[in-house]
Write a protein that holds these residues in place. Structure first.
Motif, PDB file in Angstrom:
ATOM      1  N   PHE A   1     -12.805   7.412 -10.328  1.00 23.48           N
ATOM      2  CA  PHE A   1     -12.629   7.475  -8.882  1.00 23.48           C
ATOM      3  C   PHE A   1     -12.726   6.077  -8.251  1.00 23.48           C
ATOM      4  CE2 PHE A   1     -14.281  12.115  -8.770  1.00 23.48           C
ATOM      5  CZ  PHE A   1     -13.004  12.560  -9.095  1.00 23.48           C
ATOM      6  N   THR A   2     -13.624   5.255  -8.778  1.00 22.37           N
ATOM      7  CA  THR A   2     -13.768   3.885  -8.269  1.00 22.37           C
ATOM      8  C   THR A   2     -12.510   3.066  -8.539  1.00 22.37           C
ATOM      9  OG1 THR A   2     -16.168   3.931  -8.600  1.00 22.37           O
ATOM     10  CG2 THR A   2     -15.139   1.773  -8.393  1.00 22.37           C
TER      11      THR A   2
ATOM     12  N   THR B   1      -0.836  10.260  -2.932  1.00 21.49           N
ATOM     13  CA  THR B   1      -0.323   8.928  -2.643  1.00 21.49           C
ATOM     14  C   THR B   1       0.758   9.040  -1.580  1.00 21.49           C
ATOM     15  OG1 THR B   1       0.536   6.887  -3.605  1.00 21.49           O
ATOM     16  CG2 THR B   1       1.461   8.939  -4.440  1.00 21.49           C
TER      17      THR B   1
ATOM     18  N   ASN C   1      -5.560   8.852  -2.101  1.00 29.22           N
ATOM     19  CA  ASN C   1      -6.727   9.599  -1.624  1.00 29.22           C
ATOM     20  C   ASN C   1      -7.085  10.698  -2.626  1.00 29.22           C
ATOM     21  OD1 ASN C   1      -6.833   8.086   0.696  1.00 29.22           O
ATOM     22  ND2 ASN C   1      -5.800   9.614   1.971  1.00 29.22           N
TER      23      ASN C   1
ATOM     24  N   GLU D   1       0.814  -1.212   0.000  1.00 37.19           N
ATOM     25  CA  GLU D   1       0.000   0.000   0.000  1.00 37.19           C
ATOM     26  C   GLU D   1       0.849   1.263   0.000  1.00 37.19           C
ATOM     27  OE1 GLU D   1      -2.502  -0.543   3.382  1.00 37.19           O
ATOM     28  OE2 GLU D   1      -3.917  -1.828   2.325  1.00 37.19           O
TER      29      GLU D   1
ATOM     30  N   ALA E   1      -9.747   4.060  -6.180  1.00 35.03           N
ATOM     31  CA  ALA E   1      -9.987   3.529  -4.840  1.00 35.03           C
ATOM     32  C   ALA E   1      -9.619   2.060  -4.740  1.00 35.03           C
ATOM     33  CB  ALA E   1     -11.458   3.727  -4.454  1.00 35.03           C
ATOM     34  N   ASN E   2      -9.678   1.328  -5.849  1.00 32.24           N
ATOM     35  CA  ASN E   2      -9.387  -0.101  -5.853  1.00 32.24           C
ATOM     36  C   ASN E   2      -7.924  -0.426  -6.182  1.00 32.24           C
ATOM     37  OD1 ASN E   2     -12.028  -0.855  -5.199  1.00 32.24           O
ATOM     38  ND2 ASN E   2     -12.673  -0.836  -7.341  1.00 32.24           N
TER      39      ASN E   2
END
Length: 206
Positions: free
Chosen positions: A146-147, A184, A157, A87, A150-151
């Motif tokens: 945006f989806t 990020t 953010n 991450e 997010a994935n």
């Protein structure tokens, strides 16, 4: 015969017995303090050592009994660490991540009007990299972008969203220009010294 021995044999019976008993007591005392006492002290020391070793063995056995659980906990912590490292990318992975974000925008059918990485902001043990993005396209495509962001496996953010030039085309699709900040993060090799204001990292090359 020695005078003292001859004198002893001339003593009354009671005095002879008392003298013999006294001699035996003195011999026993000399034996105890000269040899037996040191042996007893050595035995006591060894007994204390045995008790200490028994305690160590009990502790080791307890750890051995808990070893499977400790191994599972260790594996779980390693998995959490691997997830955190995924991450929060390293410096060398930032360019690929920026390319990925830009690619997701184009893949969603949007026109990338502006894509400008900002100045990296070091925090305690991580750094923020804000990216100013300006996109043109439909409302649906913007939401799709945006989806997808997010994935992403990395943390990104989306903030400071503003919309302009909203209009509908002949197909009744709502088109607009969206400006936002995609932030990020990455781990710092050396934490920032907040007290002295020193930064022990280098900025990402753009």
């Amino acid at each position: 015969m020695h005078p003292q021995v001859e004198k002893f044999f001339k003593l009354p019976l009671k005095e002879k017995v008392a003298a013999v008993v006294l001699i035996i007591i003195l011999l026993c005392a000399a034996f105890y303090f000269g040899l037996e006492r040191s042996k007893i002290e050595e035995i006591n020391s060894l007994n204390d050592k045995v008790e200490t070793l028994k305690g160590d063995v009990a502790k080791a056995k307890k750890l051995a009994d808990n070893l499977p659980a400790l191994r599972l906990e260790y594996q779980a912590l390693n998995m959490e660490l691997d997830k955190a490292l995924v991450e929060l990318p390293k410096t060398s992975e930032i360019p690929a991540l920026l390319t990925s974000i830009s690619g997701e925008a184009r893949g969603s059918g949007l026109d990338v009007l502006t894509f400008k990485p900002g100045t990296e902001k070091p925090k305690d043990f991580y750094a923020e990299l804000p990216i100013t993005i300006r996109l043109g396209g439909t409302f649906q495509n913007t939401g799709d972008f945006f989806t997808k962001v997010a994935n992403l496996p990395r943390i990104v953010n989306i903030t400071d969203i503003s919309v302009a030039d909203v209009k509908a085309d002949n197909k009744k699709a709502v088109k607009l220009t969206t400006t936002c900040t995609a932030t990020t993060f990455r781990f710092l090799d050396k934490p920032v010294d907040n007290k002295n204001g020193n930064k022990n990292n280098t900025a990402v090359k753009k």
